[in-house]
Design an enzyme around this catalytic site. Structure first.
Site, PDB file in Angstrom:
ATOM      1  N   HIS A  19      -3.850  47.157  59.562  1.00  0.00           N
ATOM      2  CA  HIS A  19      -3.354  46.118  58.658  1.00  0.00           C
ATOM      3  C   HIS A  19      -3.849  44.737  59.084  1.00  0.00           C
ATOM      4  CE1 HIS A  19       0.291  48.546  56.993  1.00  0.00           C
ATOM      5  NE2 HIS A  19      -0.758  48.619  56.205  1.00  0.00           N
TER       6      HIS A  19
ATOM      7  N   CYS B 178     -14.280  53.250  47.743  1.00  0.00           N
ATOM      8  CA  CYS B 178     -13.201  52.259  47.789  1.00  0.00           C
ATOM      9  C   CYS B 178     -12.651  52.094  49.200  1.00  0.00           C
ATOM     10  CB  CYS B 178     -12.082  52.634  46.822  1.00  0.00           C
ATOM     11  SG  CYS B 178     -11.304  54.226  47.159  1.00  0.00           S
TER      12      CYS B 178
END
Length: 563
Positions: free
Chosen positions: A188, A488
């Protein structure tokens, strides 16, 4: 005086920067002088109050966050701070006689071990959990919270690791760069740094010992290089590289295409309606990955069809007639939902996640598909594509395609995240309308390496020839069926890797919006034949390092300033 030294790491957010190092305040740790608990109930309440204070502080940060993605990360961490399982684990340690900070530390480790075993999204949250532990410990000891210091001047942050909660609220005007000893390329923190446009390097071993506060650093977030105590010529070279980069990016707008006009759609990865609005305002050709699980996580009940319809319609309206590729709920064993708990699993990363959860809970999928259909009816000009995650077989593809088409959805696809899907892509694409490669998970499953374990980052590189072979197999399946294949995963945002992907046959690339310009510029510097030559060199290379070096050797020299 600090001697000049060069450290290598993993570049996770491109760009160059120089400036004084600002050390993130370390955690205070367990109080070595605290007494053993003699009143576990009272001490348990003290710990709960500390955790509640941490949660409240994180929610305040969330309210001030500049983006919905940052806000969502902070709110999720705030919720974790008041998780009843953590508090109960503390009670058990207190009952053994441990002092309050020792009980909190040991309970956190037990809780962290459980999250690691879950893998995937939950394993990513271990960093958040440690951040909560450290803040609550500081509260209990009456010490300042660990974390990013207040910056009066621009600086480069240096830390063992940086919690997503910290990264989400950084000010790019004051934080010139980030260097950490731990962390991974797909964490993250890495993703948020790229979204903020802050050059960042992880896995720079020894940086916290070598870069005391005030030590000047120069970093290149593209190649993962840290120069400690750089010379004036080092800084000048970085500044020149930054100027060359800006010049190369100056004309990188409009549709994605190679120098000879071969079109490649450049799309944005988004997670919320607010992300969609922000991305749609940028020079992108749509959204190649809309992660819908933010609607579902941290809830006691599934979102209603009305709530989902509003969110999906908002996203479609933001992009107008541009493409929006929606990934259906990617949750399950690795992202457990309170309202869809299928029970414990020995190896959740290989368990009932993604489409496998949808097959066990068809009601969740059909509600989501109905909401997407209703949103499309409200925004009929939208180019809506819908795809399922964690697909491995033809039977799964047929099942999902029939479900999606029964709701009248126009374009139905599958994610290629497993070697099984890559090898059998032609058969899957006989049924599906398109495929999208999730390079992060495809690397993890191909190389049998946990994507959250920083020490295995070298195995998770998309430059691994075995991973490239899987991508090539998928593209061959697309060519055989005349169906488009996109990417992606994070690999799509690497300008050098983007050339290889296009050479392999990838038709669209989706990435953090901040990376689109560099990828667009890289494509315009090369023709399709060169991209194909790069792809052949990379797949045939003996190692990941050899693959990247071979491609860089034949790339336009300008590209060195973009990676």
């Amino acid at each position: 005086m600090t001697d000049r030294e060069i450290l290598g790491g993993i570049g996770v957010s491109a760009g160059t920067a120089s400036g004084a190092a600002a050390l993130v305040t370390p955690a205070a740790g367990v109080d070595p002088n605290e007494p053993a608990s003699t009143d576990p109930a009272a001490d348990g309440q003290r710990v709960r109050e500390a955790l509640a204070a941490v949660s409240a502080s994180l929610r305040e940060r969330a309210a001030r966050a500049g983006s919905e993605t940052s806000r969502a990360v902070l709110e999720a961490t705030a919720a974790l701070a008041t998780d009843r399982g953590l508090a109960k684990a503390v009670d058990k340690e207190l009952a053994k006689g441990s002092g309050v900070t020792r009980a909190l530390c040991d309970a956190t480790e037990v809780f962290a071990s459980k999250l690691r075993k879950l893998g995937g999204y939950m394993a990513e949250r271990v960093t958040d959990l440690y951040d909560i532990r450290d803040r609550a410990t500081a509260f209990l000891r009456g010490l300042p919270e660990p974390g990013v210091p207040d910056l009066a001047e621009p600086a480069i942050l240096v830390a063992h690791d940086l919690a997503p909660a910290e990264t989400a609220t950084l000010n790019p005007a004051l934080v010139r760069g980030i260097v950490t000893e731990a962390g991974g390329a797909t964490s993250h923190t890495a993703i948020l740094a790229a979204q903020l446009g802050i050059p960042a390097i992880v896995q720079a071993k020894g940086i916290t010992q070598r870069a005391a506060g005030g030590t000047v650093l120069a970093i290149d977030g593209g190649v993962g290089e840290v120069i400690i105590a750089p010379t004036p010529s080092d800084v000048e070279e970085l500044e020149q590289r930054s100027r060359r980069r800006a010049q190369a990016l100056a004309g990188s707008s409009g549709e994605g295409a190679t120098r000879d006009g071969h079109k490649v759609k450049l799309l944005a990865n988004i997670g919320t309606a607010e992300d969609a609005a922000a991305a749609a305002a940028k020079d992108v050709e749509g959204a190649g990955l809309f992660r819908t699980e933010f609607l579902f996580l941290e809830r006691e009940a599934a979102p209603s069809i009305e709530e989902q319809t509003e969110t999906y319609a908002s996203v479609l309206e933001s992009f107008g007639d541009r493409r929006v590729v929606v990934r259906t709920l990617d949750a399950g064993a690795d992202k457990p939902l309170a309202f869809a708990d299928l029970g414990p699993e020995d190896n959740p990363a290989l368990g009932r996640r993604g489409l496998r959860l949808s097959q066990a809970r068809e009601d969740l999928l059909h509600t989501q598909l109905a909401a997407l259909a209703a949103a499309h009816a409200r925004v009929p000009d939208a180019e809506l594509w819908v795809m399922a995650p964690m697909v491995s077989t033809l039977e799964e593809t047929r099942w999902f395609a029939e479900a999606a088409r029964s709701h009248g959805l126009p374009r139905v696809g599958v994610m290629v995240e497993t070697p099984a899907a890559a090898i059998r892509a032609a058969q899957l694409l006989d049924v599906a309308d398109f495929a999208s490669i999730g390079t992060n998970d495809l690397s993890q499953y191909t190389m049998a390496a946990d994507r959250m374990q920083g020490e295995l980052a070298h195995l998770l590189s998309p430059w691994q020839p075995a991973v490239l072979s899987m991508i090539r197999a998928t593209c061959q399946g697309g060519a055989a069926t005349g169906k488009p294949v996109g990417v992606c995963g994070e690999a799509g945002g690497d300008p050098l890797m983007a050339l290889v992907l296009v050479g392999l046959g990838v038709a669209s690339l989706s990435m953090a919006p901040s990376k689109v310009g560099a990828v667009c510029a890289a494509l315009r510097l090369h023709d399709l034949d060169t991209c194909r030559q790069m792809a052949n060199f990379a797949v045939d290379a003996p190692t990941a390092d050899d693959a990247r070096a071979a491609v860089l050797a034949i790339a336009d020299p300008v590209l060195r300033d973009l990676v």
